[in-house]
Design a protein around this motif. Structure first.
Motif, PDB file in Angstrom:
ATOM      1  N   GLY A   1       0.796  -1.216   0.000  1.00  0.00           N
ATOM      2  CA  GLY A   1       0.000   0.000   0.000  1.00  0.00           C
ATOM      3  C   GLY A   1       0.830   1.269   0.000  1.00  0.00           C
ATOM      4  O   GLY A   1       0.295   2.366  -0.184  1.00  0.00           O
ATOM      5  N   GLN A   2       2.113   1.123   0.190  1.00  0.00           N
ATOM      6  CA  GLN A   2       3.043   2.237   0.025  1.00  0.00           C
ATOM      7  C   GLN A   2       4.223   1.714  -0.767  1.00  0.00           C
ATOM      8  O   GLN A   2       4.675   0.587  -0.557  1.00  0.00           O
ATOM      9  CB  GLN A   2       3.518   2.752   1.387  1.00  0.00           C
ATOM     10  CG  GLN A   2       2.387   3.353   2.204  1.00  0.00           C
ATOM     11  CD  GLN A   2       2.904   4.078   3.433  1.00  0.00           C
ATOM     12  OE1 GLN A   2       3.744   3.557   4.171  1.00  0.00           O
ATOM     13  NE2 GLN A   2       2.417   5.278   3.659  1.00  0.00           N
TER      14      GLN A   2
ATOM     15  N   LEU B   1      -6.315  -0.260  -2.536  1.00  0.00           N
ATOM     16  CA  LEU B   1      -5.766   0.823  -1.719  1.00  0.00           C
ATOM     17  C   LEU B   1      -4.702   1.614  -2.505  1.00  0.00           C
ATOM     18  O   LEU B   1      -4.765   1.686  -3.723  1.00  0.00           O
ATOM     19  CB  LEU B   1      -5.197   0.246  -0.412  1.00  0.00           C
ATOM     20  CG  LEU B   1      -6.221  -0.495   0.464  1.00  0.00           C
ATOM     21  CD1 LEU B   1      -5.545  -1.073   1.708  1.00  0.00           C
ATOM     22  CD2 LEU B   1      -7.350   0.446   0.889  1.00  0.00           C
ATOM     23  N   GLY B   2      -3.713   2.185  -1.789  1.00  0.00           N
ATOM     24  CA  GLY B   2      -2.703   3.034  -2.405  1.00  0.00           C
ATOM     25  C   GLY B   2      -1.493   2.254  -2.905  1.00  0.00           C
ATOM     26  O   GLY B   2      -1.559   1.049  -3.138  1.00  0.00           O
TER      27      GLY B   2
ATOM     28  N   GLU C   1      -2.789   1.475  -6.267  1.00  0.00           N
ATOM     29  CA  GLU C   1      -3.246   2.701  -6.917  1.00  0.00           C
ATOM     30  C   GLU C   1      -2.530   2.920  -8.247  1.00  0.00           C
ATOM     31  O   GLU C   1      -3.151   3.310  -9.246  1.00  0.00           O
ATOM     32  CB  GLU C   1      -3.013   3.906  -5.991  1.00  0.00           C
ATOM     33  CG  GLU C   1      -3.447   5.222  -6.629  1.00  0.00           C
ATOM     34  CD  GLU C   1      -3.595   6.335  -5.615  1.00  0.00           C
ATOM     35  OE1 GLU C   1      -3.554   6.054  -4.393  1.00  0.00           O
ATOM     36  OE2 GLU C   1      -3.760   7.487  -6.038  1.00  0.00           O
TER      37      GLU C   1
ATOM     38  N   CYS D   1      -3.990   0.656 -10.880  1.00  0.00           N
ATOM     39  CA  CYS D   1      -5.319   1.123 -11.297  1.00  0.00           C
ATOM     40  C   CYS D   1      -5.196   2.361 -12.188  1.00  0.00           C
ATOM     41  O   CYS D   1      -5.926   2.497 -13.180  1.00  0.00           O
ATOM     42  CB  CYS D   1      -6.184   1.448 -10.084  1.00  0.00           C
ATOM     43  SG  CYS D   1      -6.759   0.001  -9.173  1.00  0.00           S
ATOM     44  N   ARG D   2      -4.275   3.248 -11.844  1.00  0.00           N
ATOM     45  CA  ARG D   2      -4.098   4.467 -12.642  1.00  0.00           C
ATOM     46  C   ARG D   2      -3.700   4.103 -14.070  1.00  0.00           C
ATOM     47  O   ARG D   2      -4.241   4.635 -15.038  1.00  0.00           O
ATOM     48  CB  ARG D   2      -3.033   5.355 -11.992  1.00  0.00           C
ATOM     49  CG  ARG D   2      -2.916   6.736 -12.616  1.00  0.00           C
ATOM     50  CD  ARG D   2      -2.080   7.665 -11.744  1.00  0.00           C
ATOM     51  NE  ARG D   2      -0.789   7.071 -11.428  1.00  0.00           N
ATOM     52  CZ  ARG D   2      -0.311   6.876 -10.203  1.00  0.00           C
ATOM     53  NH1 ARG D   2      -0.998   7.261  -9.154  1.00  0.00           N
ATOM     54  NH2 ARG D   2       0.866   6.325 -10.019  1.00  0.00           N
TER      55      ARG D   2
ATOM     56  N   ASN E   1      -8.783   3.692  -3.780  1.00  0.00           N
ATOM     57  CA  ASN E   1      -8.060   4.738  -4.503  1.00  0.00           C
ATOM     58  C   ASN E   1      -8.954   5.272  -5.630  1.00  0.00           C
ATOM     59  O   ASN E   1      -9.918   4.604  -6.041  1.00  0.00           O
ATOM     60  CB  ASN E   1      -6.709   4.224  -5.007  1.00  0.00           C
ATOM     61  CG  ASN E   1      -6.831   3.268  -6.178  1.00  0.00           C
ATOM     62  OD1 ASN E   1      -7.338   3.624  -7.245  1.00  0.00           O
ATOM     63  ND2 ASN E   1      -6.355   2.034  -5.985  1.00  0.00           N
TER      64      ASN E   1
ATOM     65  N   TYR F   1      -8.899   5.454  -8.668  1.00  0.00           N
ATOM     66  CA  TYR F   1      -8.929   4.794  -9.977  1.00  0.00           C
ATOM     67  C   TYR F   1      -9.651   3.450  -9.937  1.00  0.00           C
ATOM     68  O   TYR F   1      -9.612   2.686 -10.902  1.00  0.00           O
ATOM     69  CB  TYR F   1      -7.500   4.627 -10.505  1.00  0.00           C
ATOM     70  CG  TYR F   1      -6.746   5.926 -10.513  1.00  0.00           C
ATOM     71  CD1 TYR F   1      -6.975   6.891 -11.497  1.00  0.00           C
ATOM     72  CD2 TYR F   1      -5.831   6.233  -9.504  1.00  0.00           C
ATOM     73  CE1 TYR F   1      -6.320   8.105 -11.483  1.00  0.00           C
ATOM     74  CE2 TYR F   1      -5.165   7.439  -9.475  1.00  0.00           C
ATOM     75  CZ  TYR F   1      -5.414   8.371 -10.465  1.00  0.00           C
ATOM     76  OH  TYR F   1      -4.763   9.581 -10.436  1.00  0.00           O
TER      77      TYR F   1
END
Lengths: 158, 158, 158, 158
Positions: A13-14, A42-43, A47, A50-51, A73, A75
């Protein structure tokens, strides 16, 4: 109707910028290959993937640990707010035909193990190395680039 | 990006022709209203609703009790094979902004209860009647037709 | 080794003194009958039932919605911190041979429905009334007192 | 009332005699140390650990993947039939203060990863080796014997 081919991207997630770039390219290439992306919603790696998928016009499913879809997130097109914590990792890997792991910590390791337990192939990009299984095959198939990871994923069937 | 509006249709895995016709019209109207359908992914009411949604060009999510996506009805575009049995009912109602219950047995009753527990509004078509809550509002908002059910669903926000 | 007979007590996390007295007597009588108590592990009806069971020298299992065992009431001997939210209701009823529902709101209604779906008999004390099923039997078997509820529970086999 | 100290033993559902002997001794020593055993409730390592625990007069909890308690090995006193498949691995590790992994395949690897993700210490006996974490500590603390494994487990607090 045939179910859409679904590929999971698993990772932390990070993450740093280099891992994020890998994940974003993965998301884009998954969609360009005609598949749908599923992830933890999540991020970080999730993320970025997804972006990339959304930029390529694809569909993104985010299977969230919490019960609140607002944690997804921006996206994620289809958030699934499970409220089940890490048990949602089982759903991510079972939803996918094949799993691509990118970097990652213990959560990603659990997804690799749960995917293999469920009979899913796992492709790895800069992630956990787990050696070979009893038949001499790598437990996580290594890929050097997102392009190679997606090419390997397309060869597999769940 | 805004998440797509998602409406759940809950009902039994086996149903008569009259209930199936209601469910199919529900699926169609949900898509015509611009929303995505989520359901339990199996037969009966779930299959009829998915058939209607697909006929109208919409997206269908099936959150399955088993771990095998092959159990999904043929109109499910995105199967989520949970392998979690009835615990998947929690995911169906949490994924939705609002729930429409059609006919149904104990599984549907559990979805109504879990939806209300999660703060989701439930619209009912020929389903369980549960009287009014402490504030005098019906626990399940009755609708006489699929058109009315979808109209009521669109008024609600999760 | 024979598994211990397990009886679930389901009810709200907050309750008035009258309902708490019923639940505490239920817990005591369950243990006096040689059974183990399972519940959701939180306050209200759950805590009162556990208090009664512990006072009678019995074993108490609390299947918690959260991932932190510290949320268990002080009379839970074995906390199972699921982190799965309301999906844990499925575990409570499946763990039990028979379910006794006391008072309760939507969470309790979901437990009644999930128990019936799983083939478990439900005894009710001052709880949801759901009429008769297709075979003319009450969906929730009414009991007038804790003593009667436990007597009815002992007659049932899951 | 203080919750009983709970130690998980994780390992495969089938194992050879040497691994079974390690698991049985683990179960016995866990009980002799005053703790309760939790495991996945099936055969192999799980059954051997339960057998050892029961022989020492202890309590055994089996958190089963299926919904049928009849799948529990005969030494499980309290079966929790989750019906959630591998998602039950999350419950096993969260229920425990500390996890001991013995041998094992992908299921055990997922339990190690989920335990670490949940902040639980993992002791390993002839199991997966995962190197050191960023702080230079072993991700799985190696033990040479069941006696050492239980001694290490008793030092840890979840």
């Amino acid at each position: 109707m045939q179910h859409q081919r679904i590929i999971a991207v698993c990772g932390a997630g990070q993450c740093n910028a280099q891992i994020a770039a890998l994940a974003e390219e993965l998301g884009r290439r998954i969609v360009e290959a005609g598949a749908t992306l599923v992830c933890g919603g999540l991020g970080g790696v999730m993320e970025a993937a997804c972006r990339g998928a959304v930029a390529a016009g694809g569909l993104t499913i985010g299977i969230l640990p919490g019960a609140d879809r607002a944690a997804a997130n921006p996206y994620v097109a289809i958030p699934i707010p499970t409220g089940m914590g890490q048990a949602r990792n089982v759903l991510i890997v079972q939803t996918a035909d094949v799993v691509i792991a990118v970097g990652g910590e213990y959560g990603t390791l659990s997804e690799i193990a749960l995917a293999r337990k469920a009979g899913r192939c796992v492709i790895g990009l800069d992630t956990w190395e787990l050696g070979n299984d009893a038949s001499g095959q790598p437990r996580v198939i290594p890929a050097a680039t997102p392009a190679e990871a997606v090419a390997l994923a397309l060869r597999e069937r769940s």
